[in-house]
Design a protein around this motif. Structure first.
Motif, short mmCIF file in Angstrom:
data_model
loop_
_atom_site.label_atom_id
_atom_site.label_comp_id
_atom_site.label_asym_id
_atom_site.label_seq_id
_atom_site.Cartn_x
_atom_site.Cartn_y
_atom_site.Cartn_z
N GLU A 40 0.81 -1.21 0.00
CA GLU A 40 0.00 0.00 0.00
C GLU A 40 0.85 1.27 0.00
O GLU A 40 0.33 2.37 -0.22
CB GLU A 40 -0.93 -0.01 1.22
CG GLU A 40 -0.21 -0.16 2.54
CD GLU A 40 -1.12 -0.61 3.68
OE1 GLU A 40 -2.33 -0.78 3.43
OE2 GLU A 40 -0.61 -0.78 4.81
N THR A 41 2.17 1.14 0.17
CA THR A 41 3.05 2.31 0.16
C THR A 41 3.64 2.58 -1.22
O THR A 41 4.41 3.53 -1.40
CB THR A 41 4.23 2.11 1.14
OG1 THR A 41 5.08 1.07 0.64
CG2 THR A 41 3.74 1.76 2.53
N THR A 42 3.27 1.80 -2.20
CA THR A 42 3.91 1.85 -3.52
C THR A 42 3.61 3.16 -4.26
O THR A 42 2.47 3.62 -4.29
CB THR A 42 3.46 0.66 -4.37
OG1 THR A 42 3.82 -0.56 -3.69
CG2 THR A 42 4.09 0.67 -5.74
N LYS A 43 4.63 3.72 -4.90
CA LYS A 43 4.51 4.87 -5.77
C LYS A 43 5.11 4.49 -7.12
O LYS A 43 6.30 4.16 -7.20
CB LYS A 43 5.25 6.09 -5.21
CG LYS A 43 4.73 6.57 -3.86
CD LYS A 43 3.36 7.20 -3.99
CE LYS A 43 2.90 7.80 -2.65
NZ LYS A 43 1.53 8.37 -2.76
N ILE A 44 4.30 4.54 -8.18
CA ILE A 44 4.71 4.08 -9.50
C ILE A 44 4.73 5.25 -10.48
O ILE A 44 3.76 6.01 -10.58
CB ILE A 44 3.75 3.00 -10.02
CG1 ILE A 44 3.77 1.78 -9.08
CG2 ILE A 44 4.10 2.57 -11.44
CD1 ILE A 44 2.70 0.75 -9.39
N GLY A 45 5.83 5.40 -11.21
CA GLY A 45 5.89 6.51 -12.16
C GLY A 45 7.05 6.42 -13.12
O GLY A 45 7.95 5.60 -12.97
N GLN A 46 7.00 7.28 -14.13
CA GLN A 46 8.06 7.42 -15.14
C GLN A 46 8.49 8.88 -15.16
O GLN A 46 8.00 9.67 -15.96
CB GLN A 46 7.56 6.99 -16.52
CG GLN A 46 7.09 5.55 -16.63
CD GLN A 46 8.22 4.55 -16.82
OE1 GLN A 46 7.99 3.35 -16.83
NE2 GLN A 46 9.45 5.02 -16.97
N PRO A 47 9.42 9.27 -14.29
CA PRO A 47 9.79 10.68 -14.16
C PRO A 47 10.91 11.14 -15.08
O PRO A 47 11.48 12.23 -14.88
CB PRO A 47 10.23 10.77 -12.70
CG PRO A 47 10.85 9.43 -12.43
CD PRO A 47 10.03 8.44 -13.24
N GLU A 48 11.23 10.35 -16.13
CA GLU A 48 12.38 10.69 -16.98
C GLU A 48 12.29 12.08 -17.59
O GLU A 48 13.31 12.74 -17.80
CB GLU A 48 12.52 9.65 -18.09
CG GLU A 48 13.02 8.29 -17.63
CD GLU A 48 11.89 7.35 -17.23
OE1 GLU A 48 12.15 6.14 -17.13
OE2 GLU A 48 10.76 7.83 -17.01
N VAL A 49 11.06 12.54 -17.89
CA VAL A 49 10.90 13.85 -18.53
C VAL A 49 11.52 14.96 -17.67
O VAL A 49 12.01 15.97 -18.18
CB VAL A 49 9.41 14.13 -18.83
CG1 VAL A 49 8.61 14.34 -17.54
CG2 VAL A 49 9.26 15.31 -19.76
N LYS A 50 11.53 14.78 -16.36
CA LYS A 50 12.10 15.78 -15.46
C LYS A 50 13.62 15.87 -15.57
O LYS A 50 14.22 16.83 -15.07
CB LYS A 50 11.69 15.48 -14.02
CG LYS A 50 10.18 15.57 -13.78
CD LYS A 50 9.83 15.34 -12.33
CE LYS A 50 8.34 15.49 -12.08
NZ LYS A 50 7.97 15.33 -10.66
N LEU A 51 14.22 14.87 -16.20
CA LEU A 51 15.67 14.85 -16.40
C LEU A 51 16.04 15.23 -17.83
O LEU A 51 17.20 15.13 -18.23
CB LEU A 51 16.23 13.47 -16.09
CG LEU A 51 15.99 12.95 -14.67
CD1 LEU A 51 16.54 11.54 -14.53
CD2 LEU A 51 16.63 13.88 -13.65
N GLY A 52 15.05 15.64 -18.61
CA GLY A 52 15.32 16.03 -19.99
C GLY A 52 15.38 14.87 -20.96
O GLY A 52 15.82 15.04 -22.10
N VAL A 53 14.92 13.69 -20.53
CA VAL A 53 14.94 12.52 -21.42
C VAL A 53 13.56 11.84 -21.39
O VAL A 53 12.55 12.47 -21.04
CB VAL A 53 16.06 11.52 -21.03
CG1 VAL A 53 17.42 12.11 -21.33
CG2 VAL A 53 15.97 11.12 -19.56
N MET A 54 13.52 10.59 -21.74
CA MET A 54 12.27 9.83 -21.77
C MET A 54 12.60 8.37 -21.47
O MET A 54 13.77 7.98 -21.47
CB MET A 54 11.60 9.95 -23.13
CG MET A 54 12.42 9.40 -24.28
SD MET A 54 11.59 9.52 -25.88
CE MET A 54 10.40 8.18 -25.74
N PRO A 55 11.60 7.53 -21.21
CA PRO A 55 11.88 6.12 -20.99
C PRO A 55 12.55 5.49 -22.21
O PRO A 55 12.26 5.86 -23.35
CB PRO A 55 10.50 5.51 -20.75
CG PRO A 55 9.66 6.64 -20.26
CD PRO A 55 10.18 7.85 -20.99
#
Length: 257
Positions: free
Chosen positions: A123-138
């Motif tokens: 129940e504590t899980t956080k799922i995401g793709q934050p690559e855009v914040k680093l100037g890239v993408m998955p």
């Protein structure tokens, strides 16, 4: 291979692989991925293993790729290293892989989770793709698998904002199978693995292949593949055993033959 970034164990037909870089929230460097893929392939060949569970720790399944490995790389260096090619081998593991996740499941961690076949989350899980914040993408399938899993508009939101979702939202969107208290998420994954391990291994293997075919091919191609797999299983001893056990009202003994 001698492993330094993962741990492995086998018990009651279930293989357990644990990501083991807790000091950096299990950041996925190239060495870890090489070890992980090797361990998955070894377990895929091990007749004592019928189902594989992949986990991290309570704080993080994996908080992303190891940025320090890539920060100063050029485009040509990244192209020549082709670091994601090893990831592609995960898709060829024939046995079911269940991810048991908790805490941070971000970037490469999310992509690794989506490379698995089922997911049990705390129940504590956080799922995401934050690559855009680093100037890239998955780069390991994040845009593709996420869009297949949650649909275009939700995938766009997650990928373009880089903001994570919690376990309950991931469950609503079909990204995971089940949300449980943090104290039992690994036990629940192992329980599911043992249930699947009790099924006939050849049928399990072909069901996995057929479902993967469903998400990558047309309906007609998928149905043709499914039908051939169905017919093929009638050459197995497990088909005879399963149907005889059913008719004789007894528990079947599946051997994977």
């Amino acid at each position: 291979m001698s492993y330094t970034h993962i741990q492995e164990a086998v018990d009651q037909q279930v293989g357990l692989i644990t990501l083991n870089r807790p000091q950096v929230l299990n950041a996925l460097n190239r060495k870890l991925i090489e070890e992980l893929v090797d361990a998955l392939e070894q377990m895929d060949r091990n007749e004592e293993v019928r189902v594989i569970v992949l986990t991290g720790n309570d704080r993080a399944f994996a908080a992303g790729a190891d940025i320090s490995e890539m920060a100063n790389e050029s485009a040509i260096q990244m192209l020549l290293k082709d670091q994601f090619a090893v990831w592609d081998r995960i898709a060829y593991v024939s046995k079911p892989i269940i991810a048991a996740v908790s805490g941070f499941v971000l970037g490469g961690g999310c992509e690794l989770m989506m490379s698995c076949d089922m997911v049990i989350a705390s129940e504590t899980t956080k799922i995401g793709q934050p690559e855009v914040k680093l100037g890239v993408m998955p780069g390991a399938g994040g845009t593709q698998r996420l869009a297949h899993a949650v649909g275009k508009v939700k995938a766009m939101e997650m990928l373009l904002t880089g903001e994570p979702i919690n376990a309950d939202e991931a469950l609503r969107y079909g990204l995971i199978n089940k949300v449980v208290p943090i104290e039992v998420y690994l036990q629940e994954a192992i329980k599911l693995a043992r249930q699947i391990a009790s099924q006939p291994p050849l049928a399990v293997r072909l069901i996995k292949k057929s479902v993967h075919k469903a998400v990558s091919h047309s309906l007609d191609e998928g149905i043709a593949f499914e039908r051939n797999c169905f017919y093929l299983l009638f050459a197995s001893e497990d088909q005879t055993e399963g149907m005889q056990a059913f008719m004789n009202k007894r528990k079947p003994n599946f051997t994977g033959r």
